[in-house]
Scaffold this active site. Structure first.
Site, PDB file in Angstrom:
ATOM      1  NE  ARG A   1       3.832  42.509  42.426  1.00 41.96           N
ATOM      2  CZ  ARG A   1       4.339  41.672  43.326  1.00 41.96           C
ATOM      3  NH1 ARG A   1       4.527  40.410  43.036  1.00 41.96           N
ATOM      4  NH2 ARG A   1       4.674  42.101  44.518  1.00 41.96           N
TER       5      ARG A   1
ATOM      6  CE  LYS B   1       6.371  35.551  50.732  1.00 40.95           C
ATOM      7  NZ  LYS B   1       6.550  36.647  49.765  1.00 40.95           N
ATOM      8  CG  ASN B   2       5.763  39.491  52.097  1.00 35.83           C
ATOM      9  OD1 ASN B   2       6.563  38.808  51.456  1.00 35.83           O
ATOM     10  ND2 ASN B   2       4.489  39.609  51.754  1.00 35.83           N
TER      11      ASN B   2
ATOM     12  CG  ASP C   1      -0.121  39.398  50.124  1.00 39.47           C
ATOM     13  OD1 ASP C   1      -0.298  39.607  48.907  1.00 39.47           O
ATOM     14  OD2 ASP C   1       0.885  39.806  50.736  1.00 39.47           O
TER      15      ASP C   1
ATOM     16  CB  CYS D   1       4.556  38.975  38.943  1.00 44.42           C
ATOM     17  SG  CYS D   1       2.993  39.338  39.604  1.00 44.42           S
TER      18      CYS D   1
ATOM     19  NE  ARG E   1       8.045  33.050  45.367  1.00 46.23           N
ATOM     20  CZ  ARG E   1       7.909  34.133  44.624  1.00 46.23           C
ATOM     21  NH1 ARG E   1       7.282  34.056  43.479  1.00 46.23           N
ATOM     22  NH2 ARG E   1       8.397  35.284  45.012  1.00 46.23           N
TER      23      ARG E   1
HETATM   24  C1  EPZ Z   1       4.376  43.717  48.738  1.00 43.60           C
HETATM   25  O1  EPZ Z   1       4.626  43.794  47.340  1.00 43.60           O
HETATM   26  C2  EPZ Z   1       4.303  42.254  49.096  1.00 43.60           C
HETATM   27  N1  EPZ Z   1       5.561  41.607  48.746  1.00 43.60           N
HETATM   28  C3  EPZ Z   1       3.146  41.569  48.363  1.00 43.60           C
HETATM   29  O2  EPZ Z   1       3.037  40.242  48.830  1.00 43.60           O
HETATM   30  C4  EPZ Z   1       1.853  42.316  48.678  1.00 43.60           C
HETATM   31  O3  EPZ Z   1       0.819  41.779  47.898  1.00 43.60           O
HETATM   32  C5  EPZ Z   1       1.991  43.803  48.387  1.00 43.60           C
HETATM   33  O4  EPZ Z   1       3.148  44.356  49.083  1.00 43.60           O
HETATM   34  C6  EPZ Z   1       0.782  44.626  48.799  1.00 43.60           C
HETATM   35  O5  EPZ Z   1       0.583  44.518  50.185  1.00 43.60           O
HETATM   36  C7  EPZ Z   1       6.581  41.645  49.578  1.00 43.60           C
HETATM   37  O6  EPZ Z   1       6.514  42.204  50.669  1.00 43.60           O
HETATM   38  C8  EPZ Z   1       7.824  40.943  49.169  1.00 43.60           C
HETATM   39  P1  EPZ Z   1       3.468  47.491  46.502  1.00 43.60           P
HETATM   40  P2  EPZ Z   1       5.092  45.155  46.668  1.00 43.60           P
HETATM   41  O7  EPZ Z   1       4.653  48.156  45.891  1.00 43.60           O
HETATM   42  O8  EPZ Z   1       5.956  45.898  47.622  1.00 43.60           O
HETATM   43  C9  EPZ Z   1       1.848  49.814  42.633  1.00 43.60           C
HETATM   44  C10 EPZ Z   1       2.917  37.877  48.653  1.00 43.60           C
HETATM   45  O9  EPZ Z   1       1.978  37.148  48.220  1.00 43.60           O
HETATM   46  N2  EPZ Z   1       3.250  50.175  42.339  1.00 43.60           N
HETATM   47  O10 EPZ Z   1       3.036  47.940  47.856  1.00 43.60           O
HETATM   48  O11 EPZ Z   1       5.638  44.822  45.341  1.00 43.60           O
HETATM   49  C11 EPZ Z   1       1.604  48.318  42.463  1.00 43.60           C
HETATM   50  O12 EPZ Z   1       1.378  47.973  41.118  1.00 43.60           O
HETATM   51  C12 EPZ Z   1       3.324  39.136  47.931  1.00 43.60           C
HETATM   52  O13 EPZ Z   1       3.558  37.592  49.673  1.00 43.60           O
HETATM   53  C13 EPZ Z   1       3.524  51.031  41.306  1.00 43.60           C
HETATM   54  O14 EPZ Z   1       2.635  51.509  40.588  1.00 43.60           O
HETATM   55  O15 EPZ Z   1       3.705  45.915  46.503  1.00 43.60           O
HETATM   56  C14 EPZ Z   1       0.405  48.104  43.361  1.00 43.60           C
HETATM   57  O16 EPZ Z   1      -0.768  48.450  42.690  1.00 43.60           O
HETATM   58  C15 EPZ Z   1       2.723  39.241  46.582  1.00 43.60           C
HETATM   59  N3  EPZ Z   1       4.828  51.365  41.048  1.00 43.60           N
HETATM   60  C16 EPZ Z   1       0.632  49.104  44.495  1.00 43.60           C
HETATM   61  O17 EPZ Z   1       1.602  50.041  43.994  1.00 43.60           O
HETATM   62  C17 EPZ Z   1       5.857  50.885  41.807  1.00 43.60           C
HETATM   63  O18 EPZ Z   1       7.013  51.235  41.534  1.00 43.60           O
HETATM   64  C18 EPZ Z   1       1.162  48.521  45.784  1.00 43.60           C
HETATM   65  O19 EPZ Z   1       2.248  47.638  45.511  1.00 43.60           O
HETATM   66  C19 EPZ Z   1       5.564  50.028  42.866  1.00 43.60           C
HETATM   67  C20 EPZ Z   1       4.243  49.678  43.124  1.00 43.60           C
END
Ligand code: EPZ
Length: 432
Positions: free
Chosen positions: A123, A22-23, A312, A118, A404
């Site tokens: 997030r 999915k991701n 995850d 969320c 999902r």
């Molecule tokens: C991706 O989310 C995945 N989603 C998530 O999977 C997964 O948990 C996550 O990566 C971490 O591996 C998809 O691929 C659609 P990040 P993403 O930006 O891209 C901080 C599932 O269950 N951050 O890498 O949103 C954030 O808060 C889902 O399938 C900021 O501070 O995650 C976190 O602490 C849930 N500012 C860290 O970075 C930003 O602008 C990493 O988040 C963006 C992120």
């Protein structure tokens, strides 16, 4: 609404297949907006999130045809004339925010709703916005929407360092950088397998990216990207989930075969922790054979960026730890509040408590069937896992969260001997 009803305790045996990721599929679909012609993506899982994103893409005037039976999506952006992603769809799925980079890259303009919070807390998307600004985008906020434009219709390109590293923001910035007028440099880029596969598809389309799979990406913008047919990779989180299921619910000593898998995408931390539990783990081509041990050994984990332990898989691991004979800890470092499954697991007899960013788990207690409720995707699958090993009947309600990210989970688990069925119910009905 649907719920899953599970009568626990059946020892599972046989073979179970992993679907497409999915991701990874979501950013591949966003990339398909960039070339002027039809793009085909194969091995796309039939999931709610894929349907949602197909609808998000269609709003722009792009043709999207998702064939669930063949797991193929065709996307043709030649008719794209409305560079927008509306709130009503973005609020259903945060990954819709990929439209910001895709539309900026494709048309030099984008109006994309900000996603809200969320289920497990804030997030932010600040890094997505700062990264695109660093490439030269003008960005304003207007009534909950991010309105972005490229001066003269095409971004100049630029340099940005992520802190922390972000999967989604790396993807968004890349979507815009590959067709910028000039070069770009991304430092501390995410190296999760989803990002690497996405870069490979961009390269197949003619994008010029150096350093794929490393923390520094150098991009030379190109005038035109070409349409491709691309195969999505197997879902690493589904594989990890099935490995945990095999370890806790497999018949001890008899391996369960997990097919169409790519264990390298799981990262070394998960595999190492998994082996330490005493579970058998063997790779045979694209199959993974997992053998449940007589006794599971508790192994503390801490989530981290790839190749660290995936956040995850944290909720599912907690259920495994509850089946061990000792005490253990799970520490979350990516999403510090991602523990919504704990109160529901406690209702099933799991003795786990959240202390700050850690969960302390006491293994060896009986898990009992109960009526429980999903709150998000990985939380809900952890409840299914608990149900598989519980005494009695578990009803996992609000299973739309599970839909999902897991295709036909009940069918796949029934095939290996689980007693699980999907049942319609009325959430607001009075108790019988
Ligand atoms: C991706 O989310 C995945 N989603 C998530 O999977 C997964 O948990 C996550 O990566 C971490 O591996 C998809 O691929 C659609 P990040 P993403 O930006 O891209 C901080 C599932 O269950 N951050 O890498 O949103 C954030 O808060 C889902 O399938 C900021 O501070 O995650 C976190 O602490 C849930 N500012 C860290 O970075 C930003 O602008 C990493 O988040 C963006 C992120």
């Amino acid at each position: 609404m649907d719920k899953l009803v599970i009568r626990g305790g059946n020892p599972l045996k046989g073979s179970i297949q992993v679907g497409g990721s999915k991701n990874t599929a979501l950013p591949l679909m966003a990339a398909a907006l960039l070339p002027d012609g039809p793009v085909t993506i194969e091995n796309v899982p039939a999931l709610r999130d894929i349907n949602t994103f197909s609808r998000v893409i269609a709003v722009t005037g792009t043709r999207v045809d998702f064939q669930a039976e063949t797991h193929t999506v065709s996307i043709d952006a030649r008719g794209l004339d409305r560079p927008e992603a509306p709130y009503e769809l973005v609020k259903r799925m945060r990954a819709s925010f990929y439209m910001l980079g895709a539309l900026l890259g494709r048309t030099g303009r984008a109006r994309v709703s900000l996603p809200g919070g969320c289920a497990w807390g804030p997030r932010p998307v600040d890094l997505h916005i700062k990264g695109l600004e660093a490439l030269g985008a003008n960005i304003e906020l207007d009534e909950g929407y991010v309105v972005a434009s490229a001066p003269g219709g095409r971004l100049p390109g630029g340099k940005f360092r992520f802190s922390p590293s972000s999967v989604g923001a790396t993807i968004n910035v890349l979507l815009a950088a590959v067709s910028a007028r000039g070069p770009s440099r991304i430092e501390n880029a995410a190296i999760e397998p989803d990002v690497v596969e996405f870069c490979r598809m961009l390269q197949a389309m003619g994008a010029r990216i150096q350093g794929v799979g490393t923390r520094v990406l150098e991009i030379e913008g190109v005038d035109r990207l070409k349409p491709v047919t691309y195969r999505n990779s197997p879902d690493r989180i589904e594989l990890g989930t099935f490995m945990i299921i095999a370890a806790i619910a497999g018949a001890p000593g008899i391996p369960i075969t997990i097919t169409s898998a790519d264990p390298d995408r799981l990262g070394s931390a998960f595999i190492e922790a998994f082996r330490q539990t005493g579970s058998g783990f063997e790779v045979d081509g694209s199959s993974v054979l997992v053998t449940a041990p007589e006794i599971l050994i508790p192994v503390n984990i801490e989530t981290g960026e790839y190749p660290g332990f995936p956040t995850d898989l944290q909720a599912q691991w907690t259920v495994l730890l509850a089946r061990t004979t000792g005490n253990s800890k799970v520490r979350e470092t990516i999403y510090l509040d991602r523990f919504k499954h704990i109160p529901e697991l406690r209702r099933m007899g799991v003795n786990a408590i959240v202390v700050g960013t850690e969960v302390a788990i006491e293994g060896g207690n009986k898990i009992q069937g109960a009526k429980v409720m999903s709150t998000d995707l990985r939380a809900s699958v952890s409840l299914v896992l608990a149900g598989l090993v519980a005494d009695g009947e578990t009803h996992v309600q609000r299973v739309y969260h599970l839909d999902r990210g897991y295709e036909n989970l009940e069918g796949k688990l029934s095939n290996i001997g689980a007693d699980i069925e999907r049942v319609r119910y009325d959430e607001w009905a009075d108790p019988e």
